[in-house]
Write an enzyme that holds these catalytic residues in place. Structure first.
Site, short mmCIF file in Angstrom:
data_model
loop_
_atom_site.label_atom_id
_atom_site.label_comp_id
_atom_site.label_asym_id
_atom_site.label_seq_id
_atom_site.Cartn_x
_atom_site.Cartn_y
_atom_site.Cartn_z
N LYS A 66 -20.69 11.82 -46.35
CA LYS A 66 -21.22 10.65 -46.40
C LYS A 66 -20.63 9.47 -45.36
O LYS A 66 -21.26 8.65 -44.86
CB LYS A 66 -20.75 9.71 -47.74
N ASP A 103 -25.15 3.78 -53.73
CA ASP A 103 -24.07 4.10 -54.79
C ASP A 103 -23.69 2.96 -55.62
O ASP A 103 -23.49 2.63 -56.79
CB ASP A 103 -22.90 4.91 -54.10
#
Ligand code: ATR
Length: 275
Positions: A66, A103
């Site tokens: 990420k 997220d």
């Protein structure tokens, strides 16, 4: 022409994202397929170039890529830039890759789905100061939650996130969090404590938890983590990580297709799959 989407990570075998996105594609009669691709850290660079070469329309990025993917992308959405992490990539029409992070916002949407959006001036405690905690803290701030406290085993890491927020936020130890727990209305657990086989420990004692508190975890497998289980026994409202998973996916789906998928049906199917 059929479109292709993917998720890259390592490990990737247990990801529920292919099931979720393929369910949405078929429900909405979109001619597309979503595949899991295992990519080891050393191959990330080549994997991202291949996405372009193969004409993949978009992909999700999961552990451990990420953060490391950022220099490999052409444009970053401001939220992803602020968070320093990307979980969704869109291939634009001109072939450039744009990174997003869904997220944190996915988490807040799942929380508000359960408890509404009237709690923005309540005291919020985030447990942990890793990438997930950071994303959630930024998303909470962006959406107007005004009283944030972050506790962590390594307090300095909590302090580092607080100093990057625009509002004043407190960094405290796990011990302090445990002692002050009755002051918090919303408690968000982001650490992996108690998730290894046979380890059911909590990050700290929740003796002082209010029965009116709302306690959320970012983990969805198991649906009831030891922390949620203990909070539920004290009468608190619990929110599992499944909602966050579905909402982050729905936001990614929207970036790729411009459409909003049905969350409820896929959530039911996921609960069945998770047993
Ligand atoms: P993620 O990106 O998923 O948030 P991470 O960056 O590895 O994961 O962060 C894990 C967080 O859980 C950290 O805040 C870590 O605390 P430290 O910063 O002190 O390492 C916390 N953590 C991990 N195991 C823990 C445990 N057994 N008890 C309490 N906190 C724990």
């Amino acid at each position: 022409m059929k479109k292709w989407y993917a998720v890259i990570g390592n490990p990737i075998g247990h990801s529920m994202s292919p099931f979720m996105h393929n369910s949405w594609f078929s429900q909405m009669e979109i001619d597309a397929t979503y595949i899991p691709i295992q990519v080891i850290e050393e191959d990330l660079d080549r994997a991202v170039s291949s996405m372009n070469l193969l004409g993949i329309s978009g992909f999700n990025v999961t552990i451990p890529h990420k953060e490391k993917i950022i220099p490999l992308l052409d444009i970053l959405d401001p939220m992803a830039e602020k968070m320093g992490a990307v979980n969704t990539v869109v291939r634009l029409e001109d072939g450039r890759l744009k990174g997003f992070n869904t997220d944190g916002l996915g988490f807040v949407r799942s929380l508000e789905e359960v408890v509404g959006d009237q709690l923005k001036s309540e005291e919020v405690l985030i447990i942990g100061a890793g990438g997930a905690a950071r994303g959630i803290a930024f998303a909470l701030e962006t959406l107007g939650y005004s009283h944030l406290t972050i506790c962590n085993r390594t307090v300095e890491k909590a302090g580092a996130i607080c100093s990057e927020l625009e509002q004043k936020a407190a960094a405290i130890s796990l011990q302090q969090a445990s002692e002050q727990l009755n002051q918090f209305k919303i408690i968000i657990q982001t650490t992996p404590a108690g998730l290894k086989n046979g380890d059911f420990s909590l990050p700290f004692s929740i003796e002082k938890l209010n029965s009116t508190a709302i306690v959320a975890d970012i983990v969805y497998n198991p649906l009831m983590t030891p922390f949620l289980e203990a909070a539920s026994q004290k009468g608190a409202t619990t929110v599992s990580g499944l909602g966050m998973f579905v909402h982050q996916g729905a936001l990614a789906f929207n970036y790729w297709t411009g459409q909003s998928p049905d969350l409820l049906a896929v959530k039911k199917q996921l609960i069945e799959n998770l047993g």
